[in-house]
Design a protein around this motif. Structure first.
Motif, PDB file in Angstrom:
ATOM      1  N   UNK A 336      -4.131  -1.088  14.972  1.00 26.99           N
ATOM      2  CA  UNK A 336      -4.944   0.126  15.086  1.00 26.99           C
ATOM      3  C   UNK A 336      -4.225   1.393  14.634  1.00 26.99           C
ATOM      4  N   UNK A 337      -2.969   1.305  14.188  1.00 31.02           N
ATOM      5  CA  UNK A 337      -2.268   2.510  13.750  1.00 31.02           C
ATOM      6  C   UNK A 337      -2.824   2.997  12.414  1.00 31.02           C
ATOM      7  N   UNK A 338      -2.564   4.241  12.096  1.00 33.52           N
ATOM      8  CA  UNK A 338      -3.141   4.869  10.904  1.00 33.52           C
ATOM      9  C   UNK A 338      -2.670   4.247   9.595  1.00 33.52           C
ATOM     10  N   UNK A 339      -1.518   3.601   9.615  1.00 29.45           N
ATOM     11  CA  UNK A 339      -0.992   3.038   8.373  1.00 29.45           C
ATOM     12  C   UNK A 339      -1.378   1.598   8.121  1.00 29.45           C
ATOM     13  N   UNK A 354      -7.004  -5.682  -4.369  1.00 27.19           N
ATOM     14  CA  UNK A 354      -6.235  -4.557  -3.844  1.00 27.19           C
ATOM     15  C   UNK A 354      -7.038  -3.258  -3.938  1.00 27.19           C
ATOM     16  N   UNK A 355      -7.736  -3.074  -5.070  1.00 24.55           N
ATOM     17  CA  UNK A 355      -8.555  -1.875  -5.231  1.00 24.55           C
ATOM     18  C   UNK A 355      -9.690  -1.818  -4.227  1.00 24.55           C
ATOM     19  N   UNK A 356     -10.360  -2.964  -3.987  1.00 25.19           N
ATOM     20  CA  UNK A 356     -11.418  -3.001  -2.981  1.00 25.19           C
ATOM     21  C   UNK A 356     -10.849  -2.722  -1.594  1.00 25.19           C
ATOM     22  N   UNK A 357      -9.647  -3.224  -1.357  1.00 24.34           N
ATOM     23  CA  UNK A 357      -8.985  -3.007  -0.081  1.00 24.34           C
ATOM     24  C   UNK A 357      -8.742  -1.521   0.155  1.00 24.34           C
ATOM     25  N   UNK A 358      -8.206  -0.861  -0.840  1.00 20.95           N
ATOM     26  CA  UNK A 358      -7.894   0.562  -0.701  1.00 20.95           C
ATOM     27  C   UNK A 358      -9.167   1.390  -0.546  1.00 20.95           C
ATOM     28  N   UNK A 361     -10.374   0.917   2.943  1.00 16.37           N
ATOM     29  CA  UNK A 361      -9.492   1.573   3.904  1.00 16.37           C
ATOM     30  C   UNK A 361      -9.463   3.073   3.775  1.00 16.37           C
ATOM     31  N   UNK A 362     -10.264   3.624   2.861  1.00 17.54           N
ATOM     32  CA  UNK A 362     -10.289   5.076   2.684  1.00 17.54           C
ATOM     33  C   UNK A 362      -9.026   5.620   2.045  1.00 17.54           C
ATOM     34  N   UNK A 363      -8.390   4.806   1.193  1.00 18.75           N
ATOM     35  CA  UNK A 363      -7.160   5.205   0.551  1.00 18.75           C
ATOM     36  C   UNK A 363      -7.416   5.588  -0.896  1.00 18.75           C
ATOM     37  N   UNK A 364      -6.395   6.173  -1.528  1.00 12.19           N
ATOM     38  CA  UNK A 364      -6.518   6.500  -2.937  1.00 12.19           C
ATOM     39  C   UNK A 364      -6.615   5.211  -3.748  1.00 12.19           C
TER      40      UNK A 364
END
Length: 368
Positions: A336-339, A354-358, A361-364
């Motif tokens: 549950x941590x932010x990272x 990896x792109x779908x994952x990011x 996850x709301x990542x760049x």
């Protein structure tokens, strides 16, 4: 099919209530041997029992569901639920493979706590209970409703005033005990909640209990007759009202995977994605594919890239994306941590997944 509310609220609900499930296979790690998946990846080579010495804490080298359950129940008997839950949290973080069976063990702790504290629900839930996707809370609610003299009223008051998602989800589990696994009756009870979001959360507990019953409950499996499944592989999901179809399709892969002995047949994860295509006629293929991703991550939390490679076996991009979304949803429920999302995505070698994952996850779009 009308648009689903489930899809709108799923991110919040997943983080709140988790997707834990009870396994019908004993996940004792097998002796080292190679198993090749459809993607050509070498399967799990868990340590053989006795391959390592016990830890300095006295823990066995390899946990099974029964040895972990017995340790924690003894700790609760000698202390209180908080002691057992804290140890369960420590063990699942130290040995990620135990996540496969920690949720049902937490359910058992919840059941036992209600009995110990004579149905004082506030006392029962006064202990930190977020570990293993709130399984302790789910089990406590189940036990409370199983002993209720007026369950139709108690389902609306047990979680008040907060009415948080994990508790309402637990009510869904408990409703299956009250209704003796009868889905139409269970839906009627979930419909007593005044808002659609709570009805959906309740239905998630209902279908999770149906497809992954506690303690390998054979009565629950009897609600999924072989003849109807043969004629309609995703039974009973297509017959559900639109509001409840998404939850049903999402949890259906749990039963598919367990009934196909995924512990010894790693190729079944990729096969489950193909199986989800049966839901196209009912519009449930996306929810089913996300469910496969979620279960794949849950059962392979200690080999993230291998789990991602199962998503990559899907023929169509939309399904690979849905599967990846499921991977992220479970990983961030467990960690549950932010990272957490960033750590998962950095371990995935397939660039598309990896792109779908990011994205999920709301990542760049690229690694930092």
């Amino acid at each position: 099919m009308q648009p689903r509310v489930f899809a709108v609220v799923t991110a919040v609900l997943l983080a709140a209530l988790g997707l834990g499930s009870v396994l019908v296979t004993d996940w004792t790690p097998k002796p080292a041997s190679a198993a090749v998946s459809p993607a050509g990846q070498v399967g799990r080579t868990d340590p053989a029992p006795g391959a390592a010495s016990p830890s300095p804490t006295g823990d066995p080298a390899v946990w099974t569901r029964s040895t972990l359950r017995n340790k924690l129940m003894a700790e609760m008997d000698a202390g209180d639920p908080g002691v057992a839950l804290a140890d369960l949290d420590r063990i699942t973080k130290d040995k990620p493979y135990t996540v496969r069976f920690c949720h049902p063990i937490a359910h058992e702790l919840g059941h036992a706590a209600v009995q110990r504290y004579h149905q004082d629900f506030q006392k029962v839930i006064s202990f930190p209970h977020e570990t293993c996707a709130a399984g302790y809370l789910h089990g406590a609610v189940e036990e409370m409703l199983a002993n209720s003299q007026d369950p139709q009223s108690d389902i609306l008051t047990l979680c008040a005033p907060a009415n948080k998602g994990p508790c309402i989800h637990g009510v869904g589990h408990g409703i299956m005990f009250v209704t003796k696994q009868d889905i139409p009756s269970a839906r009627d009870l979930c419909n007593k909640f005044p808002s659609e979001s709570r009805r959906i959360t309740c239905s998630e507990g209902v279908f999770m209990q149906l497809f992954a019953p506690d303690e390998e409950d054979e009565k629950a499996k009897a609600n999924l007759p072989a003849d109807k499944i043969a004629a309609e592989p995703l039974y009973p999901c297509p017959e559900q009202p639109a509001l409840y179809q998404s939850a049903c399709f999402f949890y259906a892969p749990t039963y598919f995977l367990s009934s196909h002995d995924y512990a010894n047949h790693p190729e079944v994860f990729a096969q489950a994605l193909q199986w989800c295509l049966n839901a196209k006629a009912s519009g449930g293929e996306n929810d089913c594919s996300r469910g496969v991703g979620s279960r794949t991550m849950k059962y392979n939390l200690d080999r993230e890239d291998w789990a991602a490679q199962q998503c990559a076996t899907a023929k169509d991009a939309w399904q690979r994306k849905a599967c990846a979304q499921g991977l992220v949803s479970y990983y961030t429920v467990n960690y549950t941590d932010n990272g957490a999302a960033g750590r998962l995505c950095s371990k995935i070698t397939d660039k598309e997944i990896q792109g779908y994952c990011r994205s999920a996850g709301g990542l760049s779009s690229t690694l930092d």
